[in-house]
Motif scaffolding. Structure first.
Motif, PDB file in Angstrom:
ATOM      1  N   ARG A 145       0.833  -1.202   0.000  1.00  0.00           N
ATOM      2  CA  ARG A 145       0.000   0.000   0.000  1.00  0.00           C
ATOM      3  C   ARG A 145       0.870   1.256   0.000  1.00  0.00           C
ATOM      4  O   ARG A 145       0.561   2.244  -0.687  1.00  0.00           O
ATOM      5  CB  ARG A 145      -0.924  -0.005   1.220  1.00  0.00           C
ATOM      6  CG  ARG A 145      -1.856   1.201   1.277  1.00  0.00           C
ATOM      7  CD  ARG A 145      -2.826   1.187   0.114  1.00  0.00           C
ATOM      8  NE  ARG A 145      -3.218   2.502  -0.316  1.00  0.00           N
ATOM      9  CZ  ARG A 145      -4.467   2.843  -0.641  1.00  0.00           C
ATOM     10  NH1 ARG A 145      -5.437   1.948  -0.587  1.00  0.00           N
ATOM     11  NH2 ARG A 145      -4.749   4.057  -1.056  1.00  0.00           N
ATOM     12  N   ALA A 146       1.962   1.243   0.753  1.00  0.00           N
ATOM     13  CA  ALA A 146       2.873   2.395   0.759  1.00  0.00           C
ATOM     14  C   ALA A 146       3.464   2.617  -0.637  1.00  0.00           C
ATOM     15  O   ALA A 146       3.559   3.754  -1.118  1.00  0.00           O
ATOM     16  CB  ALA A 146       3.983   2.174   1.777  1.00  0.00           C
ATOM     17  N   ASP A 147       3.844   1.512  -1.305  1.00  0.00           N
ATOM     18  CA  ASP A 147       4.348   1.635  -2.672  1.00  0.00           C
ATOM     19  C   ASP A 147       3.252   2.106  -3.622  1.00  0.00           C
ATOM     20  O   ASP A 147       3.503   2.919  -4.519  1.00  0.00           O
ATOM     21  CB  ASP A 147       4.893   0.284  -3.150  1.00  0.00           C
ATOM     22  CG  ASP A 147       6.209  -0.084  -2.496  1.00  0.00           C
ATOM     23  OD1 ASP A 147       6.903   0.829  -2.002  1.00  0.00           O
ATOM     24  OD2 ASP A 147       6.547  -1.290  -2.477  1.00  0.00           O
ATOM     25  N   ALA A 148       2.056   1.595  -3.439  1.00  0.00           N
ATOM     26  CA  ALA A 148       0.943   1.981  -4.302  1.00  0.00           C
ATOM     27  C   ALA A 148       0.648   3.468  -4.173  1.00  0.00           C
ATOM     28  O   ALA A 148       0.335   4.145  -5.166  1.00  0.00           O
ATOM     29  CB  ALA A 148      -0.291   1.162  -3.971  1.00  0.00           C
ATOM     30  N   ASP A 149       0.743   4.017  -2.952  1.00  0.00           N
ATOM     31  CA  ASP A 149       0.499   5.445  -2.761  1.00  0.00           C
ATOM     32  C   ASP A 149       1.518   6.276  -3.524  1.00  0.00           C
ATOM     33  O   ASP A 149       1.196   7.341  -4.066  1.00  0.00           O
ATOM     34  CB  ASP A 149       0.543   5.788  -1.271  1.00  0.00           C
ATOM     35  CG  ASP A 149      -0.679   5.270  -0.517  1.00  0.00           C
ATOM     36  OD1 ASP A 149      -1.690   4.963  -1.179  1.00  0.00           O
ATOM     37  OD2 ASP A 149      -0.609   5.154   0.722  1.00  0.00           O
ATOM     38  N   THR A 150       2.763   5.793  -3.585  1.00  0.00           N
ATOM     39  CA  THR A 150       3.792   6.484  -4.372  1.00  0.00           C
ATOM     40  C   THR A 150       3.415   6.508  -5.846  1.00  0.00           C
ATOM     41  O   THR A 150       3.578   7.515  -6.536  1.00  0.00           O
ATOM     42  CB  THR A 150       5.159   5.791  -4.190  1.00  0.00           C
ATOM     43  OG1 THR A 150       5.518   5.810  -2.813  1.00  0.00           O
ATOM     44  CG2 THR A 150       6.239   6.477  -5.004  1.00  0.00           C
ATOM     45  N   LEU A 183       0.295   6.118  -7.108  1.00  0.00           N
ATOM     46  CA  LEU A 183      -0.944   6.874  -7.292  1.00  0.00           C
ATOM     47  C   LEU A 183      -0.695   8.375  -7.348  1.00  0.00           C
ATOM     48  O   LEU A 183      -1.418   9.112  -8.039  1.00  0.00           O
ATOM     49  CB  LEU A 183      -1.921   6.557  -6.158  1.00  0.00           C
ATOM     50  CG  LEU A 183      -2.628   5.203  -6.237  1.00  0.00           C
ATOM     51  CD1 LEU A 183      -3.302   4.880  -4.915  1.00  0.00           C
ATOM     52  CD2 LEU A 183      -3.660   5.219  -7.360  1.00  0.00           C
ATOM     53  N   ALA A 184       0.320   8.850  -6.643  1.00  0.00           N
ATOM     54  CA  ALA A 184       0.599  10.281  -6.592  1.00  0.00           C
ATOM     55  C   ALA A 184       0.998  10.837  -7.959  1.00  0.00           C
ATOM     56  O   ALA A 184       0.960  12.054  -8.173  1.00  0.00           O
ATOM     57  CB  ALA A 184       1.705  10.555  -5.578  1.00  0.00           C
ATOM     58  N   PRO A 239      -7.035   8.036 -10.285  1.00  0.00           N
ATOM     59  CA  PRO A 239      -6.474   6.812  -9.693  1.00  0.00           C
ATOM     60  C   PRO A 239      -6.466   5.620 -10.632  1.00  0.00           C
ATOM     61  O   PRO A 239      -5.484   4.864 -10.672  1.00  0.00           O
ATOM     62  CB  PRO A 239      -7.385   6.576  -8.482  1.00  0.00           C
ATOM     63  CG  PRO A 239      -7.903   7.927  -8.122  1.00  0.00           C
ATOM     64  CD  PRO A 239      -8.068   8.647  -9.436  1.00  0.00           C
ATOM     65  N   VAL A 283      -7.513  -0.754  -4.010  1.00  0.00           N
ATOM     66  CA  VAL A 283      -6.792   0.516  -4.028  1.00  0.00           C
ATOM     67  C   VAL A 283      -7.417   1.499  -5.016  1.00  0.00           C
ATOM     68  O   VAL A 283      -7.516   2.700  -4.742  1.00  0.00           O
ATOM     69  CB  VAL A 283      -5.309   0.277  -4.376  1.00  0.00           C
ATOM     70  CG1 VAL A 283      -4.594   1.595  -4.678  1.00  0.00           C
ATOM     71  CG2 VAL A 283      -4.602  -0.433  -3.227  1.00  0.00           C
TER      72      VAL A 283
END
Length: 299
Positions: A43-48, A50-51, A56, A85
């Motif tokens: 999830r932390a990687d996915a947020d990177t 997504l930014a 999305p 996500v």
């Protein structure tokens, strides 16, 4: 009297994939969901990722690479993660995942070895290379060696025809291969040697490659350097074109009626300076000429 055709039985048409084609994102060891710690890390990687996108759902392709870097292929856990996500249904994610050949539906070895067998590579020896690797590795297309090192596949054209026949390992180029050099390559991969492609940075594993494709930093030495450009075959064609003053035609400009206005100059450019070849054994005469029309023959 009208003849009646004999009645026939029902015609059954089998739809869907071929029996040998993998269609389910499921294997005996496939994860259906991620443990809490793995999910948090993803999830932390996915947020990177997504930014980088205003919408999305535009991040779906790199996120599929991300979960593939985790499992080595797409699992129900990976599909569920992307779905949650991005707020998409599992069907929407799976539809995209099964459309592109870069997303794997079965476990993949450390090195995905692809042999181009499209027309040019095939006639230059690609088919022979594929046959040699099948025998040498004792696996067929789409299968993985027992040690988990090599997955062997046919690949489509990768725009490297001037280097044919071409192999790709984890999407890095290995040019001008032969059956012997192909066998040496896979032996080196299986023995754990560091292998360098013809162009590009040193090889990394399939999962590491997938993380790079997801958009994360490529720290391999030489990864950002030029790959060397076109091969001699392409340059020979370019030199020939320059020597004979060959060039691409100008783009047509729309006229007042909205249709392309070629103009007399552009039309003239499309006509060859050379006259049409005279009739011969390989070029038959055209109808209406003195050679074929009795009315004009002898004039």
């Amino acid at each position: 009297m009208t003849a009646q055709l004999p009645r026939s039985g029902p015609v059954l048409i089998e739809l869907g994939a071929r029996p040998e084609e993998p269609v389910q994102l499921m294997s005996p060891d496939a994860r259906s969901s991620y443990p809490t710690d793995v999910r948090a890390r993803l999830r932390a990687d996915a947020d990177t990722v997504l930014a980088r996108y205003p919408q999305p759902r535009s991040a779906l392709l790199p996120l599929l690479h991300l979960v593939q870097s985790e499992d080595g292929y797409l699992t129900p856990a990976g599909i569920e993660f992307c779905s949650d996500v991005l707020g998409l249904t599992g069907a929407e994610v799976t539809a995209v995942a099964t459309f592109y050949s870069m997303y794997r539906r079965e476990p993949t070895g450390n090195y995905r070895v692809g042999v181009c067998t499209n027309t040019l590579c095939a006639v230059m020896g690609g088919d022979a290379i594929m046959d040699a690797l099948r025998d040498h590795l004792d696996i067929d297309h789409g299968e993985t060696t027992a040690d988990g090192a090599i997955t062997l596949e046919h690949i489509e054209c990768n725009a490297a025809c001037d280097f044919a026949p071409v192999m790709m390992v984890n999407w890095e180029f290995f040019d001008n291969r032969t059956p012997a050099s192909a066998r040496e390559l896979v032996d080196a991969l299986r023995s754990g040697e560091q292998v360098n492609p013809t162009r590009g940075a040193p090889l990394c594993t399939f999962r590491e490659t997938e993380r790079i494709l997801a958009g994360f930093a490529d720290d391999r030495p030489g990864a950002l350097e030029s790959s060397g450009g076109a091969g001699e075959a392409s340059l020979a064609g370019l030199r020939y074109a320059k020597e004979h003053a060959m060039s691409a035609p100008q783009a047509a400009v729309p006229g007042e009626d909205g249709h392309p206005d070629l103009g007399a100059e552009a039309v003239a450019d499309t006509v060859r300076d050379k006259p049409a070849p005279a009739p011969s054994a390989t070029v038959p005469p055209q109808p209406g000429t003195t050679e074929t029309d009795p009315a004009t023959k002898g004039e």
